[in-house]
Design an enzyme around this catalytic site. Structure first.
Site, mmCIF file in Angstrom:
data_model
loop_
_atom_site.group_PDB
_atom_site.id
_atom_site.type_symbol
_atom_site.label_atom_id
_atom_site.label_comp_id
_atom_site.label_asym_id
_atom_site.label_seq_id
_atom_site.Cartn_x
_atom_site.Cartn_y
_atom_site.Cartn_z
ATOM 1 N N CYS A 35 0.842 -1.206 0.000
ATOM 2 C CA CYS A 35 0.000 0.000 0.000
ATOM 3 C C CYS A 35 0.881 1.262 0.000
ATOM 4 O O CYS A 35 1.520 1.551 -0.992
ATOM 5 C CB CYS A 35 -0.970 -0.057 1.175
ATOM 6 S SG CYS A 35 -2.307 1.130 1.015
ATOM 7 N N HIS A 72 -3.442 -5.649 1.207
ATOM 8 C CA HIS A 72 -2.719 -5.855 2.474
ATOM 9 C C HIS A 72 -2.679 -7.324 2.873
ATOM 10 O O HIS A 72 -3.576 -7.779 3.592
ATOM 11 C CB HIS A 72 -3.420 -5.080 3.592
ATOM 12 C CG HIS A 72 -3.246 -3.602 3.521
ATOM 13 N ND1 HIS A 72 -2.248 -2.943 4.207
ATOM 14 C CD2 HIS A 72 -3.932 -2.650 2.860
ATOM 15 C CE1 HIS A 72 -2.335 -1.642 3.971
ATOM 16 N NE2 HIS A 72 -3.348 -1.429 3.143
ATOM 17 N N GLU A 113 -0.953 -8.649 5.110
ATOM 18 C CA GLU A 113 -0.807 -8.769 6.576
ATOM 19 C C GLU A 113 -2.153 -8.627 7.286
ATOM 20 O O GLU A 113 -2.252 -8.820 8.480
ATOM 21 C CB GLU A 113 0.211 -7.729 7.092
ATOM 22 C CG GLU A 113 -0.298 -6.315 7.299
ATOM 23 C CD GLU A 113 -0.498 -5.508 6.010
ATOM 24 O OE1 GLU A 113 -0.411 -6.093 4.905
ATOM 25 O OE2 GLU A 113 -0.768 -4.299 6.122
#
Lengths: 79, 226
Positions: free
Chosen positions: B88, B203, B205
């Protein structure tokens, strides 16, 4: 000396904020306003002791190193 | 030898803690958190530039962070062939540094996009080698400037050199109407020519724990470790 740098997205890149501003102005009755694009203006003080060439070189380096992303933007020094 | 990694924190990063736990939980190796003013990186296999709004997105997303002190060492790390992942805002920083081609401009819709999205692998690299060509990953996005742009010559280069890692798609895998932010060619992530640097808007994560909507984000780290 006060320097003004005008930074705009390259003309081939869609500038969506300008489109929305245009729609909003049209809704206020400004039907003849078209092709609106929003950019940014950066103002900088530079010492008068610099000559025009030095000033212009410093501004160009600053634009290329940080102020402008030349992949998407172009700039113009206004004075 | 155990896998070592690091996450860089800039003022305004807000996914650095998630990235740290993501690396700790999935690599089981040592993970360092490095402040952007540091001048050197520890000797690690992977560096993550995390998501967030570094320096408040002032001037352009990622512009200020790309000039941070630690970036010299991040460039050296990448030039030595080690892995560098920008997620990002991290992707935006990588393009501003010039380590990846193109730029991320405002979403076509002018809306901040915070939602799950679907991506699939386009060309093979070390970050996605454990993912099947037909597999669709469900991974969240959260960005205002995720619209990938480059000139036609650069786009042809990315295609011809097979540097497009991920593209946006629909849940069932079709590309049509899957483009969430206006990105050229549905691009969600690209690599450099050596394929040791990946920038991606989604994302991973935020997609690996039991309470997440999917665990597809694990596949990036699993690919790197494989």
């Amino acid at each position: 000396m006060r320097i003004k740098i005008l930074i705009r997205l390259k003309s081939q890149i869609l500038e969506p904020q300008g489109k929305v501003i245009e729609q909003s102005l049209k809704s206020l009755g400004f039907e003849e306003f078209s092709n609106i694009r929003q950019g940014k203006l950066i103002e900088i003080d530079l010492p008068d002791s610099l000559n025009e060439k030095e000033r212009s070189e410093k501004i160009d380096v600053a634009c290329k190193r940080l102020l402008v992303n030349e992949i998407i933007e172009e700039y113009e020094v206004l004075g | 030898m155990s896998f070592k990694s690091a996450v860089i924190t800039f003022p305004g990063s807000n996914c650095d803690r998630d990235a740290l736990t993501y690396l700790k939980d999935l690599t089981h190796g040592e993970v360092f958190n490095i402040w952007h003013e540091e001048s050197s990186l520890p000797n690690v296999d992977l560096v993550i530039l995390p998501g967030g709004f570094s320096f408040g997105d002032y001037l352009r997303s990622g512009a200020m962070a790309s000039k941070s002190n630690i970036i010299h060492d991040v460039i050296d790390h990448a030039n030595n062939g080690r892995y560098l992942l920008g997620i990002c805002n991290g992707f935006q920083i990588l393009t501003e540094i010039g380590l990846l081609k193109g730029a991320l401009i405002q979403n076509k819709s002018i809306k901040f996009l915070g939602k799950d999205c679907y991506i699939k692998k386009k060309f093979d690299n070390k970050f996605n080698c454990n993912i099947k060509d037909t597999e669709v990953l469900q991974i969240p996005v959260a960005h205002n400037e995720g619209n990938f742009y480059c000139d036609q010559e650069t786009l042809s280069y990315l295609q011809n050199e097979e540097l497009i890692a991920f593209e946006y798609c629909r849940g069932e895998g079709s590309i049509d109407d899957g483009n969430i932010n206006g990105s050229l060619d549905n691009i969600a992530g690209i690599t450099n020519k050596n394929r040791n640097i990946l920038g991606m808007m989604p994302h991973p994560e935020r997609a690996y724990q039991d309470f997440h909507v999917s665990k597809d984000g694990k596949k990036i780290i699993e690919s790197i470790l494989s």
